[in-house]
Design a protein around this motif. Structure first.
Motif, PDB file in Angstrom:
ATOM      1  N   TYR A   1      19.767 -46.516  28.727  1.00 44.37           N
ATOM      2  CA  TYR A   1      20.866 -46.260  28.024  1.00 44.37           C
ATOM      3  C   TYR A   1      21.980 -46.913  27.904  1.00 44.37           C
ATOM      4  CZ  TYR A   1      20.246 -41.044  26.395  1.00 44.37           C
ATOM      5  OH  TYR A   1      19.156 -40.395  26.437  1.00 44.37           O
TER       6      TYR A   1
ATOM      7  N   PHE B   1      27.817 -41.308  26.333  1.00 49.37           N
ATOM      8  CA  PHE B   1      26.459 -42.278  27.808  1.00 49.37           C
ATOM      9  C   PHE B   1      27.540 -41.912  29.320  1.00 49.37           C
ATOM     10  CE2 PHE B   1      25.901 -45.458  30.858  1.00 49.37           C
ATOM     11  CZ  PHE B   1      24.952 -44.493  31.085  1.00 49.37           C
ATOM     12  N   ASN B   2      28.637 -41.832  29.190  1.00 44.65           N
ATOM     13  CA  ASN B   2      29.713 -41.904  30.242  1.00 44.65           C
ATOM     14  C   ASN B   2      29.878 -40.016  30.244  1.00 44.65           C
ATOM     15  OD1 ASN B   2      30.064 -44.140  30.033  1.00 44.65           O
ATOM     16  ND2 ASN B   2      32.134 -44.524  28.954  1.00 44.65           N
TER      17      ASN B   2
ATOM     18  N   ASP C   1      26.617 -39.063  31.254  1.00 46.24           N
ATOM     19  CA  ASP C   1      26.491 -39.062  33.268  1.00 46.24           C
ATOM     20  C   ASP C   1      27.418 -38.338  34.297  1.00 46.24           C
ATOM     21  OD1 ASP C   1      25.347 -40.992  35.128  1.00 46.24           O
ATOM     22  OD2 ASP C   1      27.195 -42.522  34.441  1.00 46.24           O
TER      23      ASP C   1
ATOM     24  N   GLU D   1      16.737 -43.626  33.256  1.00 51.54           N
ATOM     25  CA  GLU D   1      16.962 -43.686  32.062  1.00 51.54           C
ATOM     26  C   GLU D   1      18.919 -44.353  32.363  1.00 51.54           C
ATOM     27  OE1 GLU D   1      15.654 -39.071  31.035  1.00 51.54           O
ATOM     28  OE2 GLU D   1      17.491 -39.447  31.789  1.00 51.54           O
ATOM     29  N   ARG D   2      19.396 -44.833  33.086  1.00 51.93           N
ATOM     30  CA  ARG D   2      20.423 -45.059  32.977  1.00 51.93           C
ATOM     31  C   ARG D   2      20.153 -46.526  32.170  1.00 51.93           C
ATOM     32  NH1 ARG D   2      25.810 -44.553  35.375  1.00 51.93           N
ATOM     33  NH2 ARG D   2      26.280 -46.746  35.913  1.00 51.93           N
ATOM     34  N   GLN D   3      19.986 -47.465  32.983  1.00 53.15           N
ATOM     35  CA  GLN D   3      19.176 -48.455  32.856  1.00 53.15           C
ATOM     36  C   GLN D   3      18.948 -48.440  31.027  1.00 53.15           C
ATOM     37  OE1 GLN D   3      20.463 -50.910  34.233  1.00 53.15           O
ATOM     38  NE2 GLN D   3      20.776 -49.750  35.832  1.00 53.15           N
TER      39      GLN D   3
ATOM     40  N   VAL E   1      18.606 -42.611  36.771  1.00 51.40           N
ATOM     41  CA  VAL E   1      18.661 -43.485  37.312  1.00 51.40           C
ATOM     42  C   VAL E   1      17.800 -44.255  36.641  1.00 51.40           C
ATOM     43  CG1 VAL E   1      18.381 -45.351  39.632  1.00 51.40           C
ATOM     44  CG2 VAL E   1      18.970 -42.865  39.705  1.00 51.40           C
TER      45      VAL E   1
ATOM     46  N   ILE F   1      21.415 -37.696  33.727  1.00 47.74           N
ATOM     47  CA  ILE F   1      20.733 -39.131  33.347  1.00 47.74           C
ATOM     48  C   ILE F   1      19.902 -39.223  34.614  1.00 47.74           C
ATOM     49  CG2 ILE F   1      21.541 -41.258  32.628  1.00 47.74           C
ATOM     50  CD1 ILE F   1      22.480 -40.333  30.430  1.00 47.74           C
TER      51      ILE F   1
END
Lengths: 307, 755
Positions: free
Chosen positions: A282, A265-266, A269, A278-280, A276, A274
């Motif tokens: 993930y 995930f990092n 990112d 979608e970030r949450q 904003v 990703i």
């Protein structure tokens, strides 16, 4: 900073911390053999902070934060760096004093420096963890994070662990009086083959910065994420009893997949793929894995669970 | 009378929590003591990062003995009843007393509760305070169950009287109260015993702890000022930072440093913010250059090298921070001079709200709305539109990314760097204002137009998607936006019909929804039309009209009306939402009431005015309400209200009964009494005076005119029976009352006035 007690190299700072915490009775562990964003992800912290069994460990953890890469040019930012991590459960009443002792050990004398504990609560949304504590300031610079864990993986920590995290490069640069991380002596400057931090890491910072930002194949990474998530769920869902009839729940192998998902995930990112919103989502998916791993770990011996 | 000293010694308490904690400790302990029957002369609280202290003077040594009389069963009652009574009273039969009562002889018990020593009460109260302390966030540590803000290490609790000090016996989860304290963590860590508050404070000072936070603040202020003075500088005052810094040290040692020459061209706000946020430095300004050239950091220790190492370290950290800031500033300036197009492009990918599009979409709406508002506030429409397009671009700048609190401030610098007019650049800084009820309100027309457009777009947008504030939930700060609109209008005396502008905002939200649907479907009109629930043909026709209305500046108002006709589907969608706009106006009225109530105008008076037509002209509403408020403070005004209400009630009753409205044709020739005739005359004078004054918006004059009716109305009701048997006279009198009602209605709906 001209104290005779001053370390001469990056590695001496690390060695002194290792010796100091060994002297305080910590098990000196080795880095976890997976890519993580911070020392907290090491199962020696995340999982061992759970359950009732006492625990005391210290270790160096190479940490990767792909978005912090600057091709080795920024004096203070690196995509790969070292954290020093101490975790003691239950947190001893003298933890602050022990910590100050570690600063003395690396040549920071609190009688001539200004050491302060400034409120900074810690939260890891990906681990479902939080704690209260401080960032420790030395002459206005943050040198450590000091946290009393309250929850990990959604579980209340009982007893509470005390966690100390030192950002080793920054701390060592300050102790050694170096302006640019790449100029920092890695081994002793008088060694037959003196090596600077740049000699060791400049090229890798460049290579990884390029790969992190431009080259990492996002389709592959998305697939890795899905795979890790699925494998984690599969391990957690497997029968706890093996073919020989022994109860062997597999909290650690499952947690490895959680770590993997978090790091992928990092990377995604850093690639900027990703959004904003979608970030949450993930972060929530990784947290769900961390929680499920914690749920399983607390039922095991290492957590002090009664069979 | 003993004195009480309590010190709760812990690991570092967050600075921001100390002030509340002092108040809470005082409240919990003194309330508890008083509840336990003790009294005290005075109480003082103190805090440092490591201790929370309460000193109470003149505490009573015991709680008083209390006697309670309790009535029991009758003497001839069954034995069981008496036994029950004795049990509940905790007495034996020989301790009871027989007394005569109305119904015969009754047992009486006198229960005496001896007073308790202060120490016992203090111990209970303190333990309960520790266990139930309302920290905003608390934690556990080690393997104990206790919660405190950070690990609690020791409790000092002593009572001191003429005979000396004694420790209050108390143990909370293994921490036993004692009489020892500790000094500064590094300079004087050894424990020492104390015998009372004076002794404690004096010994602490010797142990390098300044107990009183006010004293620490004063010491910091004085030393910082004198350090600055020595260089011909002045400290930029910052109360918030001061109280935070005073909460971070036990022994403040201010040290002054100089900012390196290479950073002095950074905007002062950047220097100040970076130093404050990252390092809690005070800024020192050179009044000769107007620049921030130095800083004061406050250390917590006196060192052998007089702080040289500490200052050098801080200077190093500052240099690293400011290098970052300088890097951001230079990059941003380059982007700004290139026209900030990259930033505008970037805002397209920043979601404002899932249903309200991106930040770029929002800017488009604000710009179109600012253009429409401009003539109403005396701004140049082109400038207003341009200013709105630029105002939020700095959200993509590196500097605002690092310091969000510099939004707008940086926008102004960048707009200037890009060569825009001052009025346009200033709007970037000022359009967020006012942020709170006491925040300054912009007055430059272009800033006002953009500020209004910004806030009205927030409101109409969230009203359109039905995301209104409820109860304590207001995640998008819409109440603040509403108050902002109100204050912008009132402070600048802006006269316009707000509802119109709100509807413009709603229309823009709808127009953009239509455009977005077209774009999201890749200009597949069939698909887009299906999403929107309209026909594809309508959509095609609308699209160009929308583009022209939303994105181009050329059209005159008349042309715009034609454009709306060209987009019937959009108009239909917008019209549907105009009902929501009425609701939004009511929301603004509610906020206006709160705002005026704070200025001493009663809510019923505002209601009475808001019930009148033209209530979306807020300046007029306020002027009317103010005049009415003044009049109602006079005796004439109060009585007049009664008279108007009485007239209204009689009319309403008669109209209900008769099924007609009495509104016309009162004739003085049917008047039977002098009072009746006098009222005719008074109305003949008052009516044109009221009408004239209202038209001229001279509300005080209108009030004077109507207040003149008080005496004739009172006299009329005193002398005359309206509902008489003579139907002609009755009808005439009712029609006369309707003239009174009409006179009142010119001004306000008096039926809503309370009392």
């Amino acid at each position: 900073m001209t104290s005779p007690n001053r370390p001469r190299s990056f590695q001496e700072v690390i060695l002194r911390l290792q010796n100091y915490w060994a002297g305080q009775g910590c098990a000196i562990l080795q880095p976890y053999d997976m890519e993580v964003g911070a020392g907290t992800f090491h199962p020696a912290t995340t999982l061992r902070a759970l359950g009732s069994k006492p625990w005391a460990a210290a270790y160096v953890q190479p940490s990767r934060r792909p978005t912090d890469g600057r091709y080795g040019e920024n004096p203070n930012r690196l995509q790969h760096y070292y954290q020093y991590q101490v975790i003691i459960k239950p947190s001893p009443a003298s933890l602050q004093e022990l910590y100050l002792g570690s600063l003395r050990a690396i040549g920071l004398d609190p009688m001539i420096h200004d050491v302060r504990f400034v409120e900074d609560d810690w939260e890891s949304p990906t681990l479902g963890a939080w704690g209260l504590g401080w960032e420790v300031w030395c002459d206005g610079m943050e040198v450590s994070q000091f946290t009393y864990f309250q929850q990990v993986g959604g579980h209340d920590c009982r007893p509470v662990s005390g966690e100390l995290t030192y950002g080793l490069e920054r701390l060592a640069m300050y102790v050694l009086g170096v302006e640019h991380v790449m100029d920092m002596p890695f081994n002793d400057p008088d060694a037959a083959i003196p090596l600077s931090y740049g000699d060791v890491f400049r090229q890798t910072e460049q290579e990884y910065s390029r790969w992190n930002f431009d080259q990492a194949d996002t389709d592959t990474l998305f697939r890795h994420f899905e795979d890790a998530e699925a494998e984690c769920a599969r391990i957690l869902g497997a029968d706890e009893t093996d073919s020989a009839g022994r109860r062997i729940p597999m909290a650690h192998p499952a947690y490895d997949q959680c770590i993997k998902a978090s790091h992928v995930f990092n990377l995604l990112d850093a690639r900027g793929v990703i959004s904003v919103t979608e970030r949450q989502a993930y972060i929530g998916r990784v947290r769900a894995l961390a929680k499920a791993c914690a749920d399983l770990f607390v039922t095991t011996d290492a957590a002090g669970a009664q069979a | 009378m003993p004195d009480l000293l309590i010190e709760l010694f812990s690991e570092e308490i967050p600075a921001r929590m100390q002030s509340r904690a002092r108040a809470d400790l005082k409240r919990l302990i003194t309330d508890g003591l008083v509840e336990g029957g003790l009294t005290y002369a005075s109480a003082g609280t103190f805090s440092t990062p490591r201790r929370l202290v309460l000193a109470i003077e003149g505490l009573t040594a015991h709680s008083p003995t209390t006697r309670e009389e309790r009535k029991g069963p009758r003497v001839d009652a069954p034995e069981k009843a008496l036994e029950g009574f004795l049990r509940s009273a905790g007495l034996t039969r020989d301790q009871l007393e027989k007394r005569d009562d109305k119904k015969g002889q009754v047992w009486f018990a006198t229960i005496e509760k001896p007073g308790r020593p202060a120490a016992e009460i203090v111990a209970e109260v303190l333990e309960s305070a520790i266990r139930n302390f309302p920290w905003p966030k608390s934690m556990r540590w080690g393997d104990g169950p206790l919660r405190w803000v950070r690990p609690l290490h020791s409790i000092l609790c002593i009572l001191t009287d003429e005979t000396g000090a004694s420790v209050v016996p108390l143990t909370v989860e293994g921490i036993t109260a004692g009489d020892t304290a500790r000094g500064h963590r590094f300079m004087s860590p050894e424990p020492f015993a104390v015998s009372g508050y004076e002794d404690y404070a004096a010994k602490l000072r010797r142990a390098r702890v300044m107990l009183d936070q006010d004293e620490r603040e004063a010491a910091i202020r004085q030393e910082a000022d004198s350090l600055a003075f020595a260089r011909g500088w002045e400290i930029v005052p910052d109360d918030g930072l001061m109280s935070e810094v005073a909460g971070l040290v036990e022994w403040p040692v201010p040290l002054m440093g100089v900012i390196e020459e290479r950073f002095l061209d950074l905007p002062p706000e950047v220097l100040q913010t970076s130093m404050k946020e990252h390092q809690k430095f005070f800024s020192a300004r050179n009044p000769k250059t107007g620049r921030i050239e130095g800083f004061v950091t406050v250390a917590n220790i006196e060192t052998a090298d007089d702080g040289a190492t500490i200052l050098a370290g801080n200077q190093r950290v500052l240099a690293a921070r400011l290098s970052d800031a300088a890097f951001f500033w230079e990059n941003d300036l380059r982007d700004a001079k290139a026209g900030m197009e990259e930033w505008a492009e970037g805002l397209k990918s920043v979601t404002f709200h899932g249903q309200l599009g991106s930040q770029a979409d929002r800017i488009t709406r604000i710009a179109a709305l600012a253009r429409k508002i401009a003539p109403l506030v005396g701004a140049d429409p082109d400038q207003a539109e341009q200013a709105a397009q630029l105002a939020k671009l700095d959200l993509r700048s590196a500097m605002v990314g690092e310091f969000p609190e510099l939004q707008g401030i940086m926008g102004r610098y960048y707009a200037k760097a890009a060569g825009h007019a001052d009025a346009v650049a200033d709007a970037a800084r000022d359009h967020y204002s006012p942020l709170g009820p006491s925040d300054a309100v912009p007055s430059a027309p272009v800033s006002v137009a953009v500020a209004l457009a910004d806030k009205i777009d927030m409101l109409t947008g969230f009203w359109a998607i039905d995301e209104k504030p409820t109860g304590s939930k207001d995640p998008f700060a819409l109440r603040r936006a509403a108050l902002g609109v109100i204050r912008l209008v009132l402070v600048n005396h802006l006269r316009f019909n707000l509802l119109n502008t709100i509807q413009q905002g709603t229309r823009l939200v709808q127009q953009q929804r239509f455009l977005a649907a077209v774009e999201d479907t890749g200009a597949d009109y069939e698909k887009a039309a299906a999403v929107l629930g309209v026909s594809a043909d309508t959509l095609k026709d609308s699209k160009n009209a929308i583009r022209r209305d939303l994105l181009s500046a050329e059209e005159e108002e008349v042309e715009r009306q034609k454009l709306y006709e060209m987009m019937p589907a959009v108009e239909a969608a917008a019209q549907k939402l105009f009902a929501a706009d009425a609701d939004l106006l009511a929301f603004l009225h509610d906020r206006l009431k709160v705002h005026l109530r704070d200025q001493g105008i009663r809510h019923d008076i505002i209601d009475a005015v808001l019930a009148q037509p033209g209530n979306d002209d807020l300046v007029q509403v306020v002027n009317r309400a103010t005049a009415l408020n003044e009049m109602l403070k006079t005796e004439d005004g109060l009585n007049l209200t009664q008279g108007l209400k009485r007239a209204g009630n009689i009319l309403a009753q008669a109209e209900g009964k008769d099924g007609v409205e009495y509104s016309f044709g009162a004739d003085p020739k049917f008047a039977e009494t002098g009072e009746e005739r006098a009222l005719f005359t008074a109305l003949d004078t008052a009516e044109p005076a009221i009408r004239g004054a209202m038209e001229a918006e001279d509300f005080p004059a209108a009030m004077t005119a109507i207040a003149g009716l008080r005496a004739p109305i009172d006299a009329f009701f005193e002398a005359v029976q309206v509902n008489t048997d003579n139907q002609i006279v009755r009808r005439n009198r009712l029609n006369l009352l309707s003239r009174i009602r009409e006179a009142g209605r010119q001004i306000a709906d008096f039926t809503r006035i309370e009392g």
